[in-house]
Design an enzyme around this catalytic site. Structure first.
Site, PDB file in Angstrom:
ATOM      1  N   LYS A 141      16.589 -25.477   6.108  1.00 48.53           N
ATOM      2  CA  LYS A 141      16.019 -24.381   6.917  1.00 48.53           C
ATOM      3  C   LYS A 141      17.138 -23.730   7.734  1.00 48.53           C
ATOM      4  CE  LYS A 141      11.417 -26.439   7.240  1.00 48.53           C
ATOM      5  NZ  LYS A 141      10.339 -25.554   6.886  1.00 48.53           N
ATOM      6  N   ASP A 195      15.887 -33.471   1.938  1.00 49.36           N
ATOM      7  CA  ASP A 195      15.015 -33.347   3.099  1.00 49.36           C
ATOM      8  C   ASP A 195      14.985 -31.847   3.353  1.00 49.36           C
ATOM      9  OD1 ASP A 195      14.122 -32.882   5.741  1.00 49.36           O
ATOM     10  OD2 ASP A 195      14.493 -34.978   6.226  1.00 49.36           O
ATOM     11  N   HIS A 196      13.892 -31.197   3.007  1.00 49.41           N
ATOM     12  CA  HIS A 196      13.948 -29.736   2.977  1.00 49.41           C
ATOM     13  C   HIS A 196      14.188 -29.110   4.357  1.00 49.41           C
ATOM     14  CE1 HIS A 196       9.593 -30.027   3.874  1.00 49.41           C
ATOM     15  NE2 HIS A 196       9.664 -28.770   4.283  1.00 49.41           N
ATOM     16  N   GLY A 202       3.507 -30.567 -11.211  1.00 42.43           N
ATOM     17  CA  GLY A 202       3.019 -30.945  -9.883  1.00 42.43           C
ATOM     18  C   GLY A 202       3.035 -29.811  -8.871  1.00 42.43           C
ATOM     19  N   HIS A 256      12.276 -35.727   8.601  1.00 46.69           N
ATOM     20  CA  HIS A 256      12.586 -34.444   9.233  1.00 46.69           C
ATOM     21  C   HIS A 256      12.970 -34.578  10.718  1.00 46.69           C
ATOM     22  CE1 HIS A 256      10.853 -33.208   5.539  1.00 46.69           C
ATOM     23  NE2 HIS A 256       9.588 -33.171   5.925  1.00 46.69           N
TER      24      HIS A 256
HETATM   25  N1  LIG Z   1       3.894 -31.158  -2.409  1.00 47.22           N
HETATM   26  C1  LIG Z   1       4.643 -31.022  -1.332  1.00 47.22           C
HETATM   27  O1  LIG Z   1       4.481 -30.106  -0.515  1.00 47.22           O
HETATM   28  C2  LIG Z   1       5.748 -31.985  -1.086  1.00 47.22           C
HETATM   29  C3  LIG Z   1       6.015 -33.021  -1.958  1.00 47.22           C
HETATM   30  N2  LIG Z   1       7.059 -33.858  -1.721  1.00 47.22           N
HETATM   31  C4  LIG Z   1       7.357 -34.960  -2.634  1.00 47.22           C
HETATM   32  O2  LIG Z   1       7.532 -34.474  -3.961  1.00 47.22           O
HETATM   33  C5  LIG Z   1       7.075 -35.417  -4.896  1.00 47.22           C
HETATM   34  C6  LIG Z   1       6.023 -34.757  -5.780  1.00 47.22           C
HETATM   35  O3  LIG Z   1       4.956 -34.345  -4.976  1.00 47.22           O
HETATM   36  P1  LIG Z   1       3.790 -33.391  -5.521  1.00 47.22           P
HETATM   37  O4  LIG Z   1       4.328 -32.359  -6.440  1.00 47.22           O
HETATM   38  O5  LIG Z   1       3.032 -32.960  -4.322  1.00 47.22           O
HETATM   39  O6  LIG Z   1       2.897 -34.419  -6.341  1.00 47.22           O
HETATM   40  P2  LIG Z   1       1.824 -34.110  -7.471  1.00 47.22           P
HETATM   41  O7  LIG Z   1       0.868 -35.252  -7.445  1.00 47.22           O
HETATM   42  O8  LIG Z   1       1.296 -32.740  -7.378  1.00 47.22           O
HETATM   43  O9  LIG Z   1       2.695 -34.199  -8.807  1.00 47.22           O
HETATM   44  C7  LIG Z   1       3.071 -35.402  -9.402  1.00 47.22           C
HETATM   45  C8  LIG Z   1       3.649 -35.109 -10.770  1.00 47.22           C
HETATM   46  O10 LIG Z   1       3.981 -36.329 -11.417  1.00 47.22           O
HETATM   47  C9  LIG Z   1       3.444 -36.287 -12.764  1.00 47.22           C
HETATM   48  N3  LIG Z   1       3.218 -37.677 -13.180  1.00 47.22           N
HETATM   49  C10 LIG Z   1       2.452 -38.610 -12.573  1.00 47.22           C
HETATM   50  N4  LIG Z   1       2.531 -39.783 -13.227  1.00 47.22           N
HETATM   51  C11 LIG Z   1       3.374 -39.591 -14.272  1.00 47.22           C
HETATM   52  C12 LIG Z   1       3.885 -40.422 -15.314  1.00 47.22           C
HETATM   53  N5  LIG Z   1       3.541 -41.710 -15.421  1.00 47.22           N
HETATM   54  N6  LIG Z   1       4.756 -39.884 -16.192  1.00 47.22           N
HETATM   55  C13 LIG Z   1       5.118 -38.593 -16.107  1.00 47.22           C
HETATM   56  N7  LIG Z   1       4.679 -37.752 -15.141  1.00 47.22           N
HETATM   57  C14 LIG Z   1       3.808 -38.249 -14.248  1.00 47.22           C
HETATM   58  C15 LIG Z   1       2.203 -35.438 -12.635  1.00 47.22           C
HETATM   59  O11 LIG Z   1       1.823 -34.819 -13.809  1.00 47.22           O
HETATM   60  P3  LIG Z   1       0.793 -35.433 -14.893  1.00 47.22           P
HETATM   61  O12 LIG Z   1      -0.415 -35.819 -14.150  1.00 47.22           O
HETATM   62  O13 LIG Z   1       0.598 -34.316 -15.876  1.00 47.22           O
HETATM   63  O14 LIG Z   1       1.513 -36.577 -15.510  1.00 47.22           O
HETATM   64  C16 LIG Z   1       2.711 -34.354 -11.696  1.00 47.22           C
HETATM   65  O15 LIG Z   1       3.468 -33.398 -12.391  1.00 47.22           O
HETATM   66  C17 LIG Z   1       6.549 -36.604  -4.083  1.00 47.22           C
HETATM   67  O16 LIG Z   1       7.591 -37.537  -3.924  1.00 47.22           O
HETATM   68  C18 LIG Z   1       6.220 -35.959  -2.741  1.00 47.22           C
HETATM   69  O17 LIG Z   1       6.257 -36.893  -1.675  1.00 47.22           O
HETATM   70  C19 LIG Z   1       7.889 -33.681  -0.640  1.00 47.22           C
HETATM   71  C20 LIG Z   1       7.673 -32.676   0.258  1.00 47.22           C
HETATM   72  C21 LIG Z   1       6.570 -31.766   0.147  1.00 47.22           C
HETATM   73  O1  LIG Z   2       7.568 -33.044   4.069  1.00 49.80           O
HETATM   74  C1  LIG Z   2       6.547 -32.546   4.499  1.00 49.80           C
HETATM   75  O2  LIG Z   2       6.620 -31.363   5.133  1.00 49.80           O
HETATM   76  C2  LIG Z   2       5.485 -30.527   5.267  1.00 49.80           C
HETATM   77  C3  LIG Z   2       5.835 -29.500   6.341  1.00 49.80           C
HETATM   78  O3  LIG Z   2       6.908 -28.724   5.875  1.00 49.80           O
HETATM   79  P1  LIG Z   2       7.127 -27.245   6.415  1.00 49.80           P
HETATM   80  O4  LIG Z   2       8.350 -26.780   5.721  1.00 49.80           O
HETATM   81  O5  LIG Z   2       5.884 -26.477   6.062  1.00 49.80           O
HETATM   82  O6  LIG Z   2       7.281 -27.357   7.889  1.00 49.80           O
HETATM   83  C4  LIG Z   2       4.258 -31.323   5.649  1.00 49.80           C
HETATM   84  O7  LIG Z   2       3.119 -30.487   5.605  1.00 49.80           O
HETATM   85  C5  LIG Z   2       4.063 -32.455   4.666  1.00 49.80           C
HETATM   86  O8  LIG Z   2       2.979 -33.269   5.084  1.00 49.80           O
HETATM   87  C6  LIG Z   2       5.302 -33.310   4.567  1.00 49.80           C
HETATM   88  O9  LIG Z   2       5.186 -34.193   3.464  1.00 49.80           O
END
Ligand SMILES: NC(=O)C1=CN([C@@H]2O[C@H](COP(=O)(O)OP(=O)(O)OC[C@H]3O[C@@H](n4cnc5c(N)ncnc54)[C@H](OP(=O)(O)O)[C@@H]3O)[C@@H](O)[C@H]2O)C=CC1
Ligand SMILES: O=C1O[C@H](COP(=O)(O)O)[C@@H](O)[C@H](O)[C@H]1O
Length: 480
Positions: free
Chosen positions: A181, A176-177, A16, A239
């Site tokens: 910070k 909570d990242h 992801g 946050h």
């Molecule tokens: N991206 C960001 O900047 C931030 C994300 N988060 C949180 O982190 C978490 C992940 O977010 P993010 O990485 O953006 O999401 P993505 O959609 O990019 O990734 C989701 C992941 O879950 C996997 N996945 C989905 N369904 C299944 C399944 N049934 N079994 C196994 N694997 C599965 C996907 O891979 P595949 O499709 O190969 O299965 C993928 O690796 C969320 O809770 C999000 O709210 C929090 C703060 C910031």
């Molecule tokens: O958790 C989240 O944070 C980012 C902002 O994080 P920052 O470290 O870049 O300030 C926000 O863009 C995103 O929507 C939210 O899920």
């Protein structure tokens, strides 16, 4: 803290966005510092059918330096297992791989399970980790859970209940990242390490607090998630309220996880939960509109053309505590605003019986800039050099001096290290999450049940005029 750590990381959601953008670079930083070295391995899991080689190449690509020997040696510790978290059979394979790697790298049974996936899977993963015995008996078993923790209080409570069946609160690290910070961590140092601030930190001396988390980015590729969240759930529930708790909590008895948590919980419990009419008076919700060559929210990919999702929230919070009753806390967050800026402004009351009243003195303001550049400053008044007696404002730079020229660690690096060390001070306790949701649910419900309009703001602005009016009605203005 640079003690060497040994652990097997199992990352659910290993393909992801979060894993690639944040987790792998953070682990690499720990590797380069020698904190994780020989005795660690990472299993990435997700559904797509990757090989170890492909996974290692993806990990390398995610690093700031991709082709170095260090990057390659680091990536060689990464293994991939195609895994659907709903499929029990996959956990059987996962267990075998985990055992093999534990032995190969002499890890000693320490396991860190990182749930970087949609929260709807958290319960089933936790259950399988226990029932399929992927947790070990000879080391620690800690689970790091990404936000959002639930969708509202009810779903968060259910989620918490299902996780707590399998993991004790001490082993659950709700991330909570913002708590990782550097400048957010500085809040307690500034408040409790200085009597000049500690003794003034109350409603006798503070006029108001302002918290701004503005982003220049739009919704990007996260439409599916964002449409179900909006700015209130995405940024305020976690946050912003965490920052509020650090700014308004009482001094803990000691600088320890338990004492800090206790005071943060009290601070969140003291937030006034609004009635619907009060929500309308104290909160503004808005959505970005096309401007300055940027698309409006409703024109973004995968967003409904009549979406009611708010991309901006501003509000005035009230705290029912002895020290903060009567001090408004103005908060604001939004996407596609003028620029990325995360900052806190503490505005002090004017001098009573001010002998310079005719000179329109500037307020004393303590500003903590979290991003883009970490800085602390204090605005004071001094005499202008020269004849006569005029005052002028002066900014005192209180920014921490980086004596060793150290590179500031990324939030995820610091938090991963805390989790490895078993220190949950900078993670959120269930009760913090619960009170935050109760506060946010009241706003969400009022919006869902009322005609309170979703107002508009142009991309590149600092939000709608209604956000300025929130302060103007109190004869105040946004400092930033
Ligand atoms: N991206 C960001 O900047 C931030 C994300 N988060 C949180 O982190 C978490 C992940 O977010 P993010 O990485 O953006 O999401 P993505 O959609 O990019 O990734 C989701 C992941 O879950 C996997 N996945 C989905 N369904 C299944 C399944 N049934 N079994 C196994 N694997 C599965 C996907 O891979 P595949 O499709 O190969 O299965 C993928 O690796 C969320 O809770 C999000 O709210 C929090 C703060 C910031
Ligand atoms: O958790 C989240 O944070 C980012 C902002 O994080 P920052 O470290 O870049 O300030 C926000 O863009 C995103 O929507 C939210 O899920």
């Amino acid at each position: 803290m640079s003690t060497k750590q040994q652990a097997l990381f199992i990352i659910f959601g290993g393909t992801g966005d979060l894993a690639k953008r944040k987790l792998y670079p953070a682990l690499f930083a720990l590797y380069q510092k020698g904190i994780i070295n020989e005795h660690f391995a990472v299993i990435g899991t997700a559904r797509r059918p990757w090989t170890d080689q492909h996974f290692q190449a993806v990990v390398c690509e995610s690093l700031p330096e991709q082709d170095t020997t260090a990057a390659k040696k680091f990536a060689a510790h990464f293994y991939y297992q195609s895994h659907n978290v709903n499929d029990t059979e996959h956990y059987v394979t996962l267990k075998k791989l985990a055992q093999k790697l534990d032995k190969k790298y002499q890890i000693g049974g320490n396991r860190l399970f990182y749930l970087a996936m949609s929260p709807r899977f958290f319960g089933t993963i936790a259950q399988h980790l226990k029932s399929q015995e992927i947790v070990t008996a000879d080391g620690y078993n800690r689970v790091i859970i990404e936000k959002p923790f639930g969708h509202d209080y009810q779903s968060a409570a259910e989620l918490n209940q299902s996780i707590s069946k399998y993991f004790s609160e001490d082993d659950v690290f709700r991330i909570d990242h913002y708590l990782g910070k550097e400048m957010v961590q500085n809040i307690l140092a500034i408040r409790f390490g200085n009597n000049i601030f500690n003794s003034l930190w109350n409603n006798r001396y503070i006029d108001n607090l302002q918290i701004t988390l503005s982003e220049s980015l739009g919704v990007e590729e996260r439409a599916g998630y964002y449409e179900t969240a909006g700015a209130l759930r995405d940024m305020v529930q976690n946050h912003i309220l965490q920052i509020v708790s650090l700014l308004t909590m009482k001094m803990p008895t000691t600088y320890s996880e338990a004492d800090i948590r206790r005071e943060k919980i009290c601070a969140l419990k003291a937030l006034k939960v609004y009635q619907p009419q009060e929500v309308a008076e104290n909160f503004v919700r808005a959505q970005y509109q096309a401007a300055n060559g940027l698309k409006g929210y409703r024109q973004e990919d995968q967003i409904a053309s009549d979406s009611q999702t708010e991309t901006f929230v501003a509000g005035k919070l009230k705290v029912a505590s002895e020290n903060f009753a009567g001090v408004p806390i103005y908060i604001r967050t939004g996407k596609r605003l003028r620029q990325k800026a995360t900052r806190i402004d503490v505005i002090f009351k004017p001098v009573p019986g001010n002998i310079f009243a005719d000179q329109n003195l500037a307020d004393n303001i303590l500003t903590i800039k979290v991003e883009p550049e970490g800085k602390v400053s204090l605005q004071v008044n001094v005499k202008k050099i020269g004849q006569g007696y005029q005052l002028q404002e002066q900014q005192l730079d209180l920014s921490p001096e980086n004596r060793n020229g150290q590179q500031i660690a990324e939030a995820y690096e610091k938090l991963l290290l805390d989790a490895l060390a078993g220190d949950a001070t900078n993670f959120t306790h269930w009760e913090e999450v619960a009170y935050s949701w109760k506060f946010v649910d009241a706003i969400r419900q009022a919006w869902d049940n009322s005609q309170q309009p979703l107002v508009e703001y142009p991309c590149g602005s600092m939000g709608p005029k209604q956000a300025d009016e929130l302060l103007a009605i109190d004869h105040r203005h946004w400092i930033y």
